[in-house]
Design a protein around this motif. Sequence first.
Motif, mmCIF file in Angstrom:
data_model
loop_
_atom_site.group_PDB
_atom_site.id
_atom_site.type_symbol
_atom_site.label_atom_id
_atom_site.label_comp_id
_atom_site.label_asym_id
_atom_site.label_seq_id
_atom_site.Cartn_x
_atom_site.Cartn_y
_atom_site.Cartn_z
ATOM 1 N N MET E 1 0.833 -1.208 0.000
ATOM 2 C CA MET E 1 0.000 0.000 0.000
ATOM 3 C C MET E 1 0.869 1.260 0.000
ATOM 4 O O MET E 1 1.794 1.380 0.790
ATOM 5 C CB MET E 1 -0.904 -0.008 1.236
ATOM 6 C CG MET E 1 -2.124 0.874 1.097
ATOM 7 S SD MET E 1 -3.086 0.908 2.649
ATOM 8 C CE MET E 1 -1.981 1.762 3.756
ATOM 9 N N SER E 2 0.573 2.202 -0.911
ATOM 10 C CA SER E 2 1.382 3.423 -1.033
ATOM 11 C C SER E 2 1.120 4.379 0.125
ATOM 12 O O SER E 2 -0.027 4.572 0.534
ATOM 13 C CB SER E 2 1.052 4.146 -2.344
ATOM 14 O OG SER E 2 1.426 3.348 -3.440
ATOM 15 N N LEU E 3 2.213 4.998 0.630
ATOM 16 C CA LEU E 3 2.085 6.040 1.656
ATOM 17 C C LEU E 3 2.105 7.432 1.047
ATOM 18 O O LEU E 3 1.555 8.373 1.603
ATOM 19 C CB LEU E 3 3.230 5.912 2.678
ATOM 20 C CG LEU E 3 3.169 4.706 3.603
ATOM 21 C CD1 LEU E 3 4.403 4.698 4.516
ATOM 22 C CD2 LEU E 3 1.900 4.749 4.453
ATOM 23 N N VAL E 4 2.797 7.529 -0.096
ATOM 24 C CA VAL E 4 2.901 8.825 -0.773
ATOM 25 C C VAL E 4 2.347 8.682 -2.189
ATOM 26 O O VAL E 4 2.588 7.669 -2.848
ATOM 27 C CB VAL E 4 4.376 9.297 -0.834
ATOM 28 C CG1 VAL E 4 4.488 10.625 -1.586
ATOM 29 C CG2 VAL E 4 4.964 9.428 0.566
ATOM 30 N N SER E 5 1.590 9.689 -2.621
ATOM 31 C CA SER E 5 1.099 9.696 -3.995
ATOM 32 C C SER E 5 1.718 10.877 -4.721
ATOM 33 O O SER E 5 1.564 12.023 -4.297
ATOM 34 C CB SER E 5 -0.425 9.792 -4.009
ATOM 35 O OG SER E 5 -0.894 9.691 -5.339
ATOM 36 N N ILE E 6 2.433 10.573 -5.808
ATOM 37 C CA ILE E 6 3.023 11.635 -6.633
ATOM 38 C C ILE E 6 2.119 11.835 -7.841
ATOM 39 O O ILE E 6 1.911 10.902 -8.620
ATOM 40 C CB ILE E 6 4.442 11.237 -7.111
ATOM 41 C CG1 ILE E 6 5.354 10.971 -5.918
ATOM 42 C CG2 ILE E 6 5.026 12.322 -8.016
ATOM 43 C CD1 ILE E 6 6.684 10.321 -6.300
ATOM 44 N N ILE E 7 1.576 13.039 -7.988
ATOM 45 C CA ILE E 7 0.734 13.307 -9.154
ATOM 46 C C ILE E 7 1.302 14.488 -9.933
ATOM 47 O O ILE E 7 2.037 15.308 -9.394
ATOM 48 C CB ILE E 7 -0.731 13.577 -8.763
ATOM 49 C CG1 ILE E 7 -0.835 14.805 -7.843
ATOM 50 C CG2 ILE E 7 -1.344 12.370 -8.080
ATOM 51 C CD1 ILE E 7 -2.260 15.207 -7.515
ATOM 52 N N MET E 8 0.958 14.528 -11.232
ATOM 53 C CA MET E 8 1.455 15.627 -12.066
ATOM 54 C C MET E 8 0.415 15.918 -13.139
ATOM 55 O O MET E 8 -0.372 15.044 -13.513
ATOM 56 C CB MET E 8 2.780 15.241 -12.699
ATOM 57 C CG MET E 8 2.686 14.094 -13.669
ATOM 58 S SD MET E 8 4.287 13.323 -13.986
ATOM 59 C CE MET E 8 4.440 12.283 -12.526
ATOM 60 N N GLY E 9 0.437 17.149 -13.653
ATOM 61 C CA GLY E 9 -0.599 17.596 -14.579
ATOM 62 C C GLY E 9 -0.484 17.021 -15.979
ATOM 63 O O GLY E 9 -1.458 17.000 -16.724
ATOM 64 N N SER E 10 0.700 16.534 -16.343
ATOM 65 C CA SER E 10 0.919 16.068 -17.712
ATOM 66 C C SER E 10 2.087 15.101 -17.728
ATOM 67 O O SER E 10 2.987 15.198 -16.888
ATOM 68 C CB SER E 10 1.216 17.283 -18.600
ATOM 69 O OG SER E 10 1.931 16.909 -19.751
ATOM 70 N N ASP E 11 2.106 14.169 -18.692
ATOM 71 C CA ASP E 11 3.235 13.239 -18.726
ATOM 72 C C ASP E 11 4.538 13.942 -19.102
ATOM 73 O O ASP E 11 5.618 13.430 -18.838
ATOM 74 C CB ASP E 11 2.959 12.030 -19.630
ATOM 75 C CG ASP E 11 2.536 12.429 -21.022
ATOM 76 O OD1 ASP E 11 2.434 13.647 -21.283
ATOM 77 O OD2 ASP E 11 2.293 11.543 -21.848
ATOM 78 N N SER E 12 4.429 15.150 -19.675
ATOM 79 C CA SER E 12 5.651 15.906 -19.970
ATOM 80 C C SER E 12 6.329 16.408 -18.695
ATOM 81 O O SER E 12 7.464 16.870 -18.730
ATOM 82 C CB SER E 12 5.336 17.083 -20.892
ATOM 83 O OG SER E 12 4.487 17.988 -20.228
ATOM 84 N N ASP E 13 5.650 16.341 -17.561
ATOM 85 C CA ASP E 13 6.253 16.729 -16.280
ATOM 86 C C ASP E 13 7.011 15.568 -15.641
ATOM 87 O O ASP E 13 7.675 15.751 -14.610
ATOM 88 C CB ASP E 13 5.167 17.196 -15.283
ATOM 89 C CG ASP E 13 4.357 18.375 -15.796
ATOM 90 O OD1 ASP E 13 4.891 19.151 -16.615
ATOM 91 O OD2 ASP E 13 3.203 18.531 -15.366
ATOM 92 N N HIS E 14 6.925 14.380 -16.252
ATOM 93 C CA HIS E 14 7.463 13.193 -15.600
ATOM 94 C C HIS E 14 8.972 13.232 -15.406
ATOM 95 O O HIS E 14 9.495 12.768 -14.379
ATOM 96 C CB HIS E 14 7.068 11.927 -16.385
ATOM 97 C CG HIS E 14 7.449 10.665 -15.689
ATOM 98 N ND1 HIS E 14 8.334 9.766 -16.209
ATOM 99 C CD2 HIS E 14 7.077 10.172 -14.480
ATOM 100 C CE1 HIS E 14 8.498 8.755 -15.373
ATOM 101 N NE2 HIS E 14 7.728 8.972 -14.315
ATOM 102 N N HIS E 15 9.695 13.805 -16.382
ATOM 103 C CA HIS E 15 11.167 13.830 -16.255
ATOM 104 C C HIS E 15 11.609 14.656 -15.044
ATOM 105 O O HIS E 15 12.711 14.477 -14.538
ATOM 106 C CB HIS E 15 11.808 14.343 -17.548
ATOM 107 C CG HIS E 15 11.601 15.808 -17.778
ATOM 108 N ND1 HIS E 15 10.384 16.349 -18.123
ATOM 109 C CD2 HIS E 15 12.447 16.853 -17.690
ATOM 110 C CE1 HIS E 15 10.501 17.663 -18.244
ATOM 111 N NE2 HIS E 15 11.735 17.992 -17.990
ATOM 112 N N ILE E 16 10.778 15.583 -14.593
ATOM 113 C CA ILE E 16 11.085 16.326 -13.357
ATOM 114 C C ILE E 16 10.572 15.548 -12.144
ATOM 115 O O ILE E 16 11.306 15.309 -11.180
ATOM 116 C CB ILE E 16 10.418 17.735 -13.378
ATOM 117 C CG1 ILE E 16 10.967 18.597 -14.513
ATOM 118 C CG2 ILE E 16 10.581 18.438 -12.025
ATOM 119 C CD1 ILE E 16 12.409 19.002 -14.395
ATOM 120 N N MET E 17 9.317 15.116 -12.201
ATOM 121 C CA MET E 17 8.669 14.535 -11.026
ATOM 122 C C MET E 17 9.253 13.183 -10.627
ATOM 123 O O MET E 17 9.122 12.770 -9.472
ATOM 124 C CB MET E 17 7.157 14.422 -11.257
ATOM 125 C CG MET E 17 6.456 15.773 -11.349
ATOM 126 S SD MET E 17 6.883 16.922 -10.009
ATOM 127 C CE MET E 17 6.123 16.085 -8.617
#
Lengths: 177, 177, 177, 177, 177, 177, 177, 177
Positions: E1-17
């Motif tokens: 079960m995840s304790l932290v959820s990482i969300i982002m507005g677009s898949d183009s943000d993935h290289h940062i997130m």
Amino acid sequence: MSLVSIIMGSDSDHHIMKEASEVLKEFNIPHEIRIVSAHRTPAYMFDFAQNAEQRGIKVIIAGAGGSAHLPGMVASLTSLPVIGVPIKSPSSIIGIDSLLSIVQMPPGVPVATMAINGAKNAGLFACSILATYSNNLSIKIKEFKKQMEQRIMSANENLNRIEFENYQRNMDKEKNK
Amino acid sequence: MSLVSIIMGSDSDHHIMKEASEVLKEFNIPHEIRIVSAHRTPAYMFDFAQNAEQRGIKVIIAGAGGSAHLPGMVASLTSLPVIGVPIKSPSSIIGIDSLLSIVQMPPGVPVATMAINGAKNAGLFACSILATYSNNLSIKIKEFKKQMEQRIMSANENLNRIEFENYQRNMDKEKNK
Amino acid sequence: MSLVSIIMGSDSDHHIMKEASEVLKEFNIPHEIRIVSAHRTPAYMFDFAQNAEQRGIKVIIAGAGGSAHLPGMVASLTSLPVIGVPIKSPSSIIGIDSLLSIVQMPPGVPVATMAINGAKNAGLFACSILATYSNNLSIKIKEFKKQMEQRIMSANENLNRIEFENYQRNMDKEKNK
Amino acid sequence: MSLVSIIMGSDSDHHIMKEASEVLKEFNIPHEIRIVSAHRTPAYMFDFAQNAEQRGIKVIIAGAGGSAHLPGMVASLTSLPVIGVPIKSPSSIIGIDSLLSIVQMPPGVPVATMAINGAKNAGLFACSILATYSNNLSIKIKEFKKQMEQRIMSANENLNRIEFENYQRNMDKEKNK
Amino acid sequence: MSLVSIIMGSDSDHHIMKEASEVLKEFNIPHEIRIVSAHRTPAYMFDFAQNAEQRGIKVIIAGAGGSAHLPGMVASLTSLPVIGVPIKSPSSIIGIDSLLSIVQMPPGVPVATMAINGAKNAGLFACSILATYSNNLSIKIKEFKKQMEQRIMSANENLNRIEFENYQRNMDKEKNK
Amino acid sequence: MSLVSIIMGSDSDHHIMKEASEVLKEFNIPHEIRIVSAHRTPAYMFDFAQNAEQRGIKVIIAGAGGSAHLPGMVASLTSLPVIGVPIKSPSSIIGIDSLLSIVQMPPGVPVATMAINGAKNAGLFACSILATYSNNLSIKIKEFKKQMEQRIMSANENLNRIEFENYQRNMDKEKNK
Amino acid sequence: MSLVSIIMGSDSDHHIMKEASEVLKEFNIPHEIRIVSAHRTPAYMFDFAQNAEQRGIKVIIAGAGGSAHLPGMVASLTSLPVIGVPIKSPSSIIGIDSLLSIVQMPPGVPVATMAINGAKNAGLFACSILATYSNNLSIKIKEFKKQMEQRIMSANENLNRIEFENYQRNMDKEKNK
Amino acid sequence: MSLVSIIMGSDSDHHIMKEASEVLKEFNIPHEIRIVSAHRTPAYMFDFAQNAEQRGIKVIIAGAGGSAHLPGMVASLTSLPVIGVPIKSPSSIIGIDSLLSIVQMPPGVPVATMAINGAKNAGLFACSILATYSNNLSIKIKEFKKQMEQRIMSANENLNRIEFENYQRNMDKEKNK
């Protein structure tokens, strides 16, 4: 016949723009002052800008706040030199919007931009344009500059007298401690 | 007959502004595209803005960079809704000058400002204006929104598969250490 | 039944946003005014945005300060045109944060952004949207623009009278020196 | 004998400032071009500024980057009109530092500020100053403006042809689907 | 079960997130990563934010660019701590728009804002939140900090060796002149 | 024993920072409040930051104005979560300097930055951190959010009553014209 | 024994900060160069700053990027003059964050701030501090300034030769048309 | 004989710049104070800057607002260390224009820039320069720093007493409810 035309986007800009008028009066340059709004009286602005030269106007000073389009639009419609004054109106973003809107003109259509609220300098710059072929006016500008210099030199002397007195008083107090 | 007119200050703005055109094509909205410079073709701009309504135009989209006066000046000359697109041209100050010059319009002359380089949204907003009285168009916009949603949901699934695989691989490596 | 819905993030925004309402009253456009906070009443905002169209609303005007998410979030939840008004609240950074937060929307979800505190223009822009298919309203907007023009022309005449009188007085003084 | 003097703070500014020179050549205005650094050659700057008028110079164009003091300092030392060009050098903060340093002059010492890197407009503005008393030059400026207009009108026609062709091709594709 | 959820507005943000994800992996914190767009998937965002706590999530990390509404909107819909990461996407204004849109939240709905592109720090801050009641995790953070310190101390030694050698070589050259 | 420590760079920051304290009191969270200056009491800051965890502190809230180094320096000296509050003091540049100084921390040392003057949110965020392992506190936060929602809903109703009355009055006047 | 200590927050700052070292070598001033991170090696920074004076250091030059706390923190821990260099690192906001973080120090703890990336000037300023009581060094600075002047004067001559040749060539072409 | 010379562009800057003078008095450093305007008294500025060293001046402090050229121009004309103070005058853009104009000096001519209105720190920094070779002065600076520390420590104790009392009172009220 007016040589300089001072225009502004709204009568609420008059308390700033009148400083341009005051300088021109000081230099005895005949001039007119008008409210011409790029956004509210576009047709009048067109007529004004296209006929200014024929009426004998040599320089146009245009003040505007907010999204300040007046100086640039007038410049696009005349071959006369146009001086722009960004005005820090209550609705502007500390005057930065007006400054950028006036100064960032594209190649081909220059506007001679002054400081935010710099109407006095707009008047002076109009004088320096007219002075390029008037020895008389050129001498007056030099006198104006000399007077500014003298005011600073006097202020300097006053300040030094005051500072010196304060210093003396301070040193006296220290001794008496 | 065009319902939307897309104008821009220079042909160098076309690579941005064509995104507005592409959206309108996608929504089958007849439109035209023109270069109209506030500063270099002021008379043409005047004619354009004053005649647009008569020609059947319902919405004007205007893109401009630097000291971007085109959207505001057109808005002052027509009662049609005008959508402004600030363009980050090489000579602009990262687009901020254009944005402020377009958005900070005085009371009485609104310009519907989009994001810097936001030509696609300008096209969409024109659609939403035309959709206020077109059920057909309104349904198309809803479909467009649904498609956007689905693209994100798919991207999300892809990302999770990749992330999960990476995670698995990582955990396997850890175990084998 | 209301055609325009004016919403704002807080009742402290009302002194700005009521200017939108005043314009709509002037144009006889039925409208409603509501406090809808993206951050404090997200569920209410969702319901509002998703049901607005069904209730007959044609245009939404949304004002917000600081980290102003209301206009963009409502735009994401409806296919109606949304007009955003950045509000310079005491806690905002001279309104710049609100302006950027509202205008910099991603492709697909436009918000028609007005000047900082530009609620009056939001009202006018709503009118111009509704006027795209109402000849009546279109004529009223033209009359409104004509009145603005006339107010400037009168102000211009007043200013010139005053300026001329000042000028005369000044010249008289000079002579008497 | 030169009528306009173009000066700049460093030879690395030459690729920008030469555009002023090119415009002046186009208008057949005799001019000179010099490197004068306010910070590295202050004595030379003093001599230059104080003697420019005697040498027959009518207008000074000064370009500078970073903490751009050259235009303002020259303006303080001459009664000639000074045109300032902020230059976006690698060490400047996207040109904003230079723009503010040049434009925000105190009352009494105006500098006619152009857009960032706006050397071409500086040349044109110098022409418009000289044209205040030269009918010949005034006619040339009007011709220059007409040519700009024509270039936009041609670009407009080209764009429409291309757009129309694209549109046709697009519609053909749609039909063939 | 995840304790932290990482969300982002677009898949183009993935290289940062993904840097947030990498930190969490380093600290062995179970987490998930999702694309959730405030503007393109508002309904999904609502569900996500309202159900996160029930699913056992303790901390949410949300990255977004441009007019970045995701972190604030999620914060309005959950009582979990939300960490916001402004992302400098190509369409953002050097990241400043995203930063202000995320950080300037109204009283009542905090978002813990990180530096522009500061996804790594978002991961670390999530760890420090979870460490408030985990001695184990707290020790790991201290070790992480010690390692950072040691990397700097080693870099320092390397630099000094190089500098000393350069200096020696320089002095040798001087002597041999 | 305090769970949260509120520190600030100067007693002139107290009128802002006390809002954090008020929130913590409302949530019954034991806390302390101290003046700790990074620049004027660096040794005390070191001791404070290095001993906070041992004293049972779980979260640190640090407010600072101008060149605001306190939150970042404390974060570098502890593994506890640090929440930073930029303060718009008279000497700061409308709070922007403090905001950037606090938020732009390098990778490895996060500071959870709040809005300018956002002390209330700092208190709330501290609660949400403590709530990650306290069901009780988590319920209180949900109640707090519900109350905020209800205040907006009531304000909405009030506004509508007032608006409706104004509207009625206005329509009555129109009829009687 | 070193008279000047050059410190920087990260070895990635070395390519900028070495310019300070090069100037000091040119003036034969013994100096050291170190990596000292306010955020990653706070204890080392404390020791460094508190012992610098005893080790014979007379001036400290500190370079830092992003949320640049190093110069200010060192200044708070020593009575030696500290020169700060804001560094435009990839993660900084075009260097503005670092500049504001370094320059906006509170009363009582000055940092002598240089231009963004102005490491060379930091070296020169250190020399001018040491020159206040060294006639030798003062003469060297005057020579350095003279050399700068001569480089500009030579560049000026070169430019004029080139310009003149271009001008000639241009006029020849015109004649031959 | 004065060791430090405090100059400013206008007597309206005196209320800020006198804080530099007060610090120097506190440290018993003989100094002078003068009004020297780069733009209105350029010749006097030249003489001042070129003769300061001969008159025994060791450090120059220069304050200026708006397009603040004074510190940089004086630095170009002397080899003495020059400390610059940006002044937030009414016509400046919240002091940012002055700050950038002073700090962004080109390589070769450093100005040690203080915070906006940071005249007190300018005085202190002058002391720290003079202290590089004066043990006496160095000890005084350490005492000054100790006093600052003690003032913060006392303020801290006061605050805690007040906070504790408020807390007690609050808890008493809660009990009596």
